[in-house]
Design a protein around this motif. Structure first.
Motif, PDB file in Angstrom:
ATOM      1  N   SER A 180      90.032   3.447-103.687  1.00 18.52           N
ATOM      2  CA  SER A 180      89.797   4.555-104.240  1.00 18.52           C
ATOM      3  C   SER A 180      90.135   5.230-101.928  1.00 18.52           C
ATOM      4  O   SER A 180      90.031   4.415-101.359  1.00 18.52           O
ATOM      5  N   VAL A 181      90.418   6.627-101.957  1.00 23.98           N
ATOM      6  CA  VAL A 181      91.217   7.323-100.771  1.00 23.98           C
ATOM      7  C   VAL A 181      89.265   6.954-100.168  1.00 23.98           C
ATOM      8  O   VAL A 181      89.413   7.210 -98.737  1.00 23.98           O
ATOM      9  N   ALA A 182      88.253   7.637-100.330  1.00 24.50           N
ATOM     10  CA  ALA A 182      87.048   7.363-100.004  1.00 24.50           C
ATOM     11  C   ALA A 182      86.648   5.670 -99.284  1.00 24.50           C
ATOM     12  O   ALA A 182      85.784   5.906 -99.226  1.00 24.50           O
ATOM     13  N   ASP A 183      86.907   4.947 -99.784  1.00 24.76           N
ATOM     14  CA  ASP A 183      87.002   3.370 -99.562  1.00 24.76           C
ATOM     15  C   ASP A 183      88.211   3.470 -98.350  1.00 24.76           C
ATOM     16  O   ASP A 183      87.666   2.388 -97.469  1.00 24.76           O
ATOM     17  N   ILE A 184      88.483   3.729 -97.711  1.00 22.57           N
ATOM     18  CA  ILE A 184      89.412   4.117 -96.562  1.00 22.57           C
ATOM     19  C   ILE A 184      88.600   4.981 -95.187  1.00 22.57           C
ATOM     20  O   ILE A 184      88.534   5.821 -95.610  1.00 22.57           O
ATOM     21  N   ASP A 185      87.342   4.110 -94.611  1.00 21.58           N
ATOM     22  CA  ASP A 185      87.635   4.577 -92.876  1.00 21.58           C
ATOM     23  C   ASP A 185      88.491   5.175 -92.439  1.00 21.58           C
ATOM     24  O   ASP A 185      89.128   4.561 -91.853  1.00 21.58           O
ATOM     25  N   THR A 186      88.617   6.969 -91.830  1.00 21.08           N
ATOM     26  CA  THR A 186      89.820   7.588 -91.474  1.00 21.08           C
ATOM     27  C   THR A 186      90.074   6.845 -89.680  1.00 21.08           C
ATOM     28  O   THR A 186      91.289   5.732 -89.439  1.00 21.08           O
ATOM     29  N   ASP A 187      88.753   6.023 -89.709  1.00 20.73           N
ATOM     30  CA  ASP A 187      88.502   5.735 -87.744  1.00 20.73           C
ATOM     31  C   ASP A 187      88.359   3.832 -87.784  1.00 20.73           C
ATOM     32  O   ASP A 187      88.453   3.614 -87.019  1.00 20.73           O
ATOM     33  N   ALA A 188      88.105   3.273 -88.974  1.00 21.04           N
ATOM     34  CA  ALA A 188      88.307   1.850 -89.086  1.00 21.04           C
ATOM     35  C   ALA A 188      90.154   1.229 -88.995  1.00 21.04           C
ATOM     36  O   ALA A 188      90.856   1.732 -89.443  1.00 21.04           O
ATOM     37  N   PRO A 189      90.241   0.140 -88.214  1.00 24.27           N
ATOM     38  CA  PRO A 189      91.216  -0.552 -88.329  1.00 24.27           C
ATOM     39  C   PRO A 189      91.934  -0.587 -90.064  1.00 24.27           C
ATOM     40  O   PRO A 189      90.930  -1.211 -90.477  1.00 24.27           O
ATOM     41  N   LEU A 190      93.152  -1.021 -89.470  1.00 27.45           N
ATOM     42  CA  LEU A 190      93.801  -0.694 -90.499  1.00 27.45           C
ATOM     43  C   LEU A 190      94.219  -2.516 -91.100  1.00 27.45           C
ATOM     44  O   LEU A 190      94.077  -3.326 -92.332  1.00 27.45           O
ATOM     45  N   PHE A 191      93.936  -3.379 -89.844  1.00 27.79           N
ATOM     46  CA  PHE A 191      94.474  -4.724 -90.258  1.00 27.79           C
ATOM     47  C   PHE A 191      93.275  -5.450 -89.436  1.00 27.79           C
ATOM     48  O   PHE A 191      91.932  -5.173 -88.641  1.00 27.79           O
ATOM     49  N   GLY A 192      92.919  -6.595 -90.110  1.00 32.41           N
ATOM     50  CA  GLY A 192      92.057  -7.541 -89.721  1.00 32.41           C
ATOM     51  C   GLY A 192      90.777  -7.019 -90.440  1.00 32.41           C
ATOM     52  O   GLY A 192      90.652  -7.208 -91.159  1.00 32.41           O
ATOM     53  N   ASP A 193      89.211  -6.849 -89.100  1.00 28.19           N
ATOM     54  CA  ASP A 193      88.387  -6.365 -90.226  1.00 28.19           C
ATOM     55  C   ASP A 193      88.235  -5.460 -91.102  1.00 28.19           C
ATOM     56  O   ASP A 193      87.299  -5.465 -91.787  1.00 28.19           O
ATOM     57  N   GLY A 194      88.929  -4.285 -90.651  1.00 27.19           N
ATOM     58  CA  GLY A 194      88.799  -3.135 -91.560  1.00 27.19           C
ATOM     59  C   GLY A 194      89.445  -3.354 -93.084  1.00 27.19           C
ATOM     60  O   GLY A 194      88.762  -3.697 -93.958  1.00 27.19           O
ATOM     61  N   LEU A 195      90.214  -2.310 -93.378  1.00 25.92           N
ATOM     62  CA  LEU A 195      90.775  -2.640 -94.933  1.00 25.92           C
ATOM     63  C   LEU A 195      91.334  -4.180 -94.726  1.00 25.92           C
ATOM     64  O   LEU A 195      91.889  -4.328 -95.967  1.00 25.92           O
ATOM     65  N   GLY A 196      92.049  -4.703 -93.616  1.00 25.76           N
ATOM     66  CA  GLY A 196      92.295  -6.485 -93.743  1.00 25.76           C
ATOM     67  C   GLY A 196      93.848  -6.230 -94.139  1.00 25.76           C
ATOM     68  O   GLY A 196      95.079  -7.400 -94.969  1.00 25.76           O
ATOM     69  N   LEU A 197      94.504  -5.310 -93.977  1.00 23.67           N
ATOM     70  CA  LEU A 197      96.231  -5.537 -94.208  1.00 23.67           C
ATOM     71  C   LEU A 197      96.677  -6.093 -93.339  1.00 23.67           C
ATOM     72  O   LEU A 197      96.575  -6.396 -92.390  1.00 23.67           O
ATOM     73  N   ASP A 198      98.511  -7.165 -93.521  1.00 28.94           N
ATOM     74  CA  ASP A 198      99.073  -7.348 -92.319  1.00 28.94           C
ATOM     75  C   ASP A 198     100.113  -7.173 -92.485  1.00 28.94           C
ATOM     76  O   ASP A 198     100.714  -6.241 -92.671  1.00 28.94           O
ATOM     77  N   SER A 199     100.718  -8.092 -91.644  1.00 25.74           N
ATOM     78  CA  SER A 199     102.386  -7.663 -90.639  1.00 25.74           C
ATOM     79  C   SER A 199     103.418  -7.383 -92.174  1.00 25.74           C
ATOM     80  O   SER A 199     103.547  -6.363 -92.191  1.00 25.74           O
ATOM     81  N   ILE A 200     102.998  -8.571 -93.646  1.00 23.97           N
ATOM     82  CA  ILE A 200     104.341  -7.471 -94.097  1.00 23.97           C
ATOM     83  C   ILE A 200     104.101  -6.436 -95.186  1.00 23.97           C
ATOM     84  O   ILE A 200     104.600  -5.746 -95.144  1.00 23.97           O
ATOM     85  N   ASP A 201     102.533  -6.189 -95.094  1.00 26.89           N
ATOM     86  CA  ASP A 201     101.919  -4.660 -95.503  1.00 26.89           C
ATOM     87  C   ASP A 201     102.446  -3.545 -93.827  1.00 26.89           C
ATOM     88  O   ASP A 201     103.183  -2.198 -95.041  1.00 26.89           O
ATOM     89  N   ALA A 202     102.246  -4.312 -93.029  1.00 29.79           N
ATOM     90  CA  ALA A 202     102.904  -3.009 -92.226  1.00 29.79           C
ATOM     91  C   ALA A 202     103.860  -2.973 -91.999  1.00 29.79           C
ATOM     92  O   ALA A 202     104.592  -1.163 -92.127  1.00 29.79           O
ATOM     93  N   LEU A 203     104.976  -3.783 -92.388  1.00 27.39           N
ATOM     94  CA  LEU A 203     106.823  -3.735 -92.647  1.00 27.39           C
ATOM     95  C   LEU A 203     106.730  -2.456 -93.877  1.00 27.39           C
ATOM     96  O   LEU A 203     107.522  -1.180 -93.861  1.00 27.39           O
ATOM     97  N   GLU A 204     106.793  -2.893 -95.376  1.00 22.78           N
ATOM     98  CA  GLU A 204     106.180  -1.806 -95.777  1.00 22.78           C
ATOM     99  C   GLU A 204     106.043  -0.258 -96.317  1.00 22.78           C
ATOM    100  O   GLU A 204     106.128   1.261 -96.459  1.00 22.78           O
ATOM    101  N   LEU A 205     104.297  -0.351 -95.519  1.00 24.46           N
ATOM    102  CA  LEU A 205     104.072   0.976 -94.772  1.00 24.46           C
ATOM    103  C   LEU A 205     104.931   1.956 -94.013  1.00 24.46           C
ATOM    104  O   LEU A 205     105.723   2.874 -93.998  1.00 24.46           O
TER     105      LEU A 205
END
Length: 86
Positions: free
Chosen positions: A22-47
């Protein structure tokens, strides 16, 4: 800026199909990749494509600057806000 943070969080969830997050689960200042939200390069392209469509942004996948913009929701929101004022 809080509205833009919320918009971007929703865009991330919708674009990447993150049904368990949920929106509440995503910390505004946390990293989107790696240890934060855990996104990868494919996610980065889509985003990146979603951000280009939604906000008319110009992004270069090879640019170090683009990588900095994708560091967190806060940095993406700052990038979108700056692009809107140009």
């Amino acid at each position: 800026m809080a509205d833009l943070d919320l918009e971007i969080k929703n865009l991330i969830i919708d674009t990447l199909g993150l049904e368990d997050i949920s929106v509440a689960d995503i910390d505004t200042d946390a990293p989107l990749f790696g240890d934060g939200l855990g996104l990868d390069s494919i996610d980065a392209l889509e985003l990146g494509v979603a951000l280009q469509k939604r906000y008319g942004l110009s992004l270069s996948a090879e640019s170090a600057e683009t990588r900095q913009h994708f560091a967190s929701v806060a940095s993406l929101a700052a990038f979108v806000a700056a692009a809107r004022t140009k």
